[in-house]
Design a protein around this motif. Structure first.
Motif, PDB file in Angstrom:
ATOM      1  N   GLY A 133      -1.947  82.103 -64.580  1.00  0.00           N
ATOM      2  CA  GLY A 133      -1.574  83.513 -64.583  1.00  0.00           C
ATOM      3  C   GLY A 133      -2.624  84.397 -65.216  1.00  0.00           C
ATOM      4  O   GLY A 133      -2.309  85.455 -65.767  1.00  0.00           O
ATOM      5  N   LEU A 134      -3.903  83.984 -65.124  1.00  0.00           N
ATOM      6  CA  LEU A 134      -5.001  84.725 -65.745  1.00  0.00           C
ATOM      7  C   LEU A 134      -6.025  85.144 -64.700  1.00  0.00           C
ATOM      8  O   LEU A 134      -6.228  84.456 -63.697  1.00  0.00           O
ATOM      9  N   GLU A 135      -6.688  86.256 -64.958  1.00  0.00           N
ATOM     10  CA  GLU A 135      -7.786  86.701 -64.114  1.00  0.00           C
ATOM     11  C   GLU A 135      -8.991  87.009 -64.987  1.00  0.00           C
ATOM     12  O   GLU A 135      -8.865  87.312 -66.179  1.00  0.00           O
ATOM     13  N   GLU A 164     -20.199  82.533 -70.613  1.00  0.00           N
ATOM     14  CA  GLU A 164     -19.024  82.976 -71.360  1.00  0.00           C
ATOM     15  C   GLU A 164     -18.116  83.742 -70.405  1.00  0.00           C
ATOM     16  O   GLU A 164     -18.547  84.698 -69.759  1.00  0.00           O
ATOM     17  N   VAL A 165     -16.873  83.293 -70.306  1.00  0.00           N
ATOM     18  CA  VAL A 165     -15.910  83.918 -69.398  1.00  0.00           C
ATOM     19  C   VAL A 165     -14.673  84.314 -70.195  1.00  0.00           C
ATOM     20  O   VAL A 165     -14.074  83.477 -70.879  1.00  0.00           O
ATOM     21  N   VAL A 166     -14.311  85.588 -70.115  1.00  0.00           N
ATOM     22  CA  VAL A 166     -13.121  86.103 -70.792  1.00  0.00           C
ATOM     23  C   VAL A 166     -12.063  86.408 -69.734  1.00  0.00           C
ATOM     24  O   VAL A 166     -12.360  87.010 -68.696  1.00  0.00           O
ATOM     25  N   PHE A 167     -10.839  85.980 -70.001  1.00  0.00           N
ATOM     26  CA  PHE A 167      -9.730  86.184 -69.075  1.00  0.00           C
ATOM     27  C   PHE A 167      -8.713  87.156 -69.669  1.00  0.00           C
ATOM     28  O   PHE A 167      -8.710  87.420 -70.872  1.00  0.00           O
ATOM     29  N   ARG A 168      -7.836  87.649 -68.809  1.00  0.00           N
ATOM     30  CA  ARG A 168      -6.708  88.452 -69.252  1.00  0.00           C
ATOM     31  C   ARG A 168      -5.509  88.118 -68.366  1.00  0.00           C
ATOM     32  O   ARG A 168      -5.682  87.684 -67.211  1.00  0.00           O
ATOM     33  N   PRO A 169      -4.285  88.291 -68.877  1.00  0.00           N
ATOM     34  CA  PRO A 169      -3.105  87.988 -68.064  1.00  0.00           C
ATOM     35  C   PRO A 169      -3.036  88.880 -66.829  1.00  0.00           C
ATOM     36  O   PRO A 169      -3.326  90.073 -66.892  1.00  0.00           O
ATOM     37  N   ILE A 170      -2.673  88.285 -65.714  1.00  0.00           N
ATOM     38  CA  ILE A 170      -2.476  89.051 -64.490  1.00  0.00           C
ATOM     39  C   ILE A 170      -1.183  89.849 -64.623  1.00  0.00           C
ATOM     40  O   ILE A 170      -0.171  89.336 -65.080  1.00  0.00           O
ATOM     41  N   GLU A 171      -1.241  91.110 -64.264  1.00  0.00           N
ATOM     42  CA  GLU A 171      -0.041  91.944 -64.353  1.00  0.00           C
ATOM     43  C   GLU A 171       1.076  91.349 -63.508  1.00  0.00           C
ATOM     44  O   GLU A 171       0.845  90.835 -62.414  1.00  0.00           O
ATOM     45  N   ASP A 172       2.300  91.419 -64.047  1.00  0.00           N
ATOM     46  CA  ASP A 172       3.498  90.889 -63.392  1.00  0.00           C
ATOM     47  C   ASP A 172       3.508  89.364 -63.349  1.00  0.00           C
ATOM     48  O   ASP A 172       4.334  88.768 -62.655  1.00  0.00           O
ATOM     49  N   SER A 173       2.563  88.727 -64.081  1.00  0.00           N
ATOM     50  CA  SER A 173       2.561  87.269 -64.116  1.00  0.00           C
ATOM     51  C   SER A 173       3.568  86.776 -65.137  1.00  0.00           C
ATOM     52  O   SER A 173       3.786  87.389 -66.177  1.00  0.00           O
TER      53      SER A 173
END
Length: 461
Positions: A174-176, A70-79
């Protein structure tokens, strides 16, 4: 529970003595950390070659218990893709063109095929709603949310080898990575596994090797349960900042059932159904038999109101995904005699799983089963009943049994919890695991129906 190790099939890379040695390094307050130099060497020298690994010939035995990533991502800042918060995007998804797809759901089918190819599996079918996409695979399932991906694979798949592709595809969107969880039960046939799944330590080394691509993979590994029986390996790298809303709580329940009832197992053999009907294509036949197995086994009643996507396999086997609003449920069955197995997993947010667990066990009537729960603290607090933390008496599970040959009466089957382990990892990720075993007296129809609910020290006249 008696040890389930088979000396004729055992691989020394995951033998009881090695697991004990590993467990000594997998402590609740420290966890296991891999050697960076070794990990880098493993990744560079073996990863590509493992794609050419050859599966062993089918022998009638199959590694049913799944590996789960299970992998959760979040938007990269300034993306440019991070203009809207994940929660807002989740509420505006549809597959009918009314709303745009966002986050991971923007991945094209060739991208998903690349992910599955690295894990050595293929996509067979899919269903979607406005919150998620669910894919039935040749080996288990894939679930894609805007900011979360759950991949389950069984057999000799190489699940962890898709990590690099997930990191690369996330960056393209644009996710990390924000959170990673990997877990599996100890293998029944460990000698059949390919790199990097030949031992839990090798899996941890492999995960650690990707820190050059993503420093958020700096997690720890843990072992829960008896090392001489069924136990659960867990890896968690948690960098998530929790919110206080009930909608931000998470929990995943998994029921792994072994030695399922023979009459139930027979329902998932393809030759038990009519084939070769004139004018019916092979695809239509497969779809018909898939639906017949779903209804005949009672699986359709386990997910009321959900959209169900079933798949029957030849010569035997069955997979099913069901989606209902934000949640998924999935079932996978390998009915081979001698290694029969069925699993049920869901991320439904309910106050109590007790009735659901009973219904699942009643459907398959296994000789023993393993129950795991991964939840954040908020999700755990929302639960009113939990067989994993209840007393020994309250944790008992009683279900109707099948009638013995020549006898019309069905006696209840009683399951007793034989072991339980729990641990809190990272900030607030709670992992719980327990084993239940069918009471031999109930299996032989010698237990009185009232006995299962009788409290110790009390008499019934």
């Amino acid at each position: 529970m008696a040890p389930n190790f088979d000396e004729t099939l055992y691989n020394t890379s995951e033998s009881p003595s090695d697991i004990v040695g590993l467990t000594s390094n997998v402590l609740p307050d420290e966890g296991y950390r891999a050697d960076p130099a070794l990990a880098s060497s493993i990744l560079s020298s073996s990863d590509d070659e493992s794609a050419q690994a050859i599966d062993r010939d089918y022998t009638g035995f199959f590694e049913g218990p799944e590996k789960t990533l299970e992998v959760v991502f979040r938007p990269i800042e300034d993306s440019q893709h991070a203009a809207v918060a994940p929660g807002q995007l989740t509420e505006s998804i549809s597959t009918n063109g009314e709303y745009p797809l966002v986050g991971l759901r923007r991945l094209a089918r060739p991208d998903l095929d690349r992910i599955c190819e690295r894990a050595r599996c293929t996509i067979i079918s899919s269903v979607s709603n406005r919150f998620l996409d669910a894919y039935v695979l040749s080996e288990s399932s894939l679930f894609v949310y805007p900011y979360m991906l759950v991949l389950k694979t069984c057999g000799t798949t190489t699940l962890l080898r898709c990590i690099k592709i997930l990191i690369d595809l996330g960056h393209r969107l644009g996710l990390e990575i924000d959170w990673v969880g990997y877990s599996r039960k100890n293998f029944n046939f460990p000698g059949d596994q390919s790199f990097p799944h030949q031992s839990f330590q090798q899996e941890l080394d492999y995960l650690y090797s990707h820190r050059s691509l993503c420093d958020r993979l700096d997690g720890n590994g843990y072992t829960l349960g008896p090392v001489t029986g069924d136990h659960w390996f867990v890896y968690v790298a948690d960098h998530t900042t929790r919110k206080t809303s009930e909608f931000d709580t998470d929990r995943v329940l998994n029921i792994m059932m072994f030695d399922i009832d023979e009459t139930v197992a027979q329902k998932f053999h393809y030759d038990q159904y009519k084939t070769g009907i004139e004018g019916e294509s092979k695809d239509d036949e497969m779809n018909r038999i898939s639906k017949e197995q779903t209804v005949k086994s009672g699986i359709n009643e386990l997910c009321p109101g959900a959209v169900i996507d079933p798949r029957a396999f030849e010569p035997c086997g069955y997979s099913m995904n069901a989606i209902l609003f934000h949640s998924y449920s999935t079932i996978h069955i390998t009915p081979e005699a001698g290694s029969s197995y069925a699993s049920f997993e869901t991320n439904q947010k309910v106050k109590s799983y007790k009735s659901l667990i009973s219904n699942v066990i009643r459907t398959f009537r296994p000789k023993h089963f393993c129950l795991t729960l991964m939840a954040d603290e908020g999700g755990l607090l929302e639960m009113k009943e939990n067989p994993l933390t209840d007393s020994a008496l309250d944790s008992k599970i009683v279900v109707p049994g099948s009638a013995k040959a020549g006898a019309g009466k069905k006696y209840p089957l009683l399951y007793k919890r034989s072991s339980m382990a729990s641990i809190k990892v990272e900030d607030d990720c709670c992992c719980l695991m327990g084993n239940w075993v069918m009471d031999k007296k109930s299996e032989n129809s010698q237990v009185h129906p009232l006995r299962a609910s009788k409290s110790r020290g009390l008499s019934v006249s």
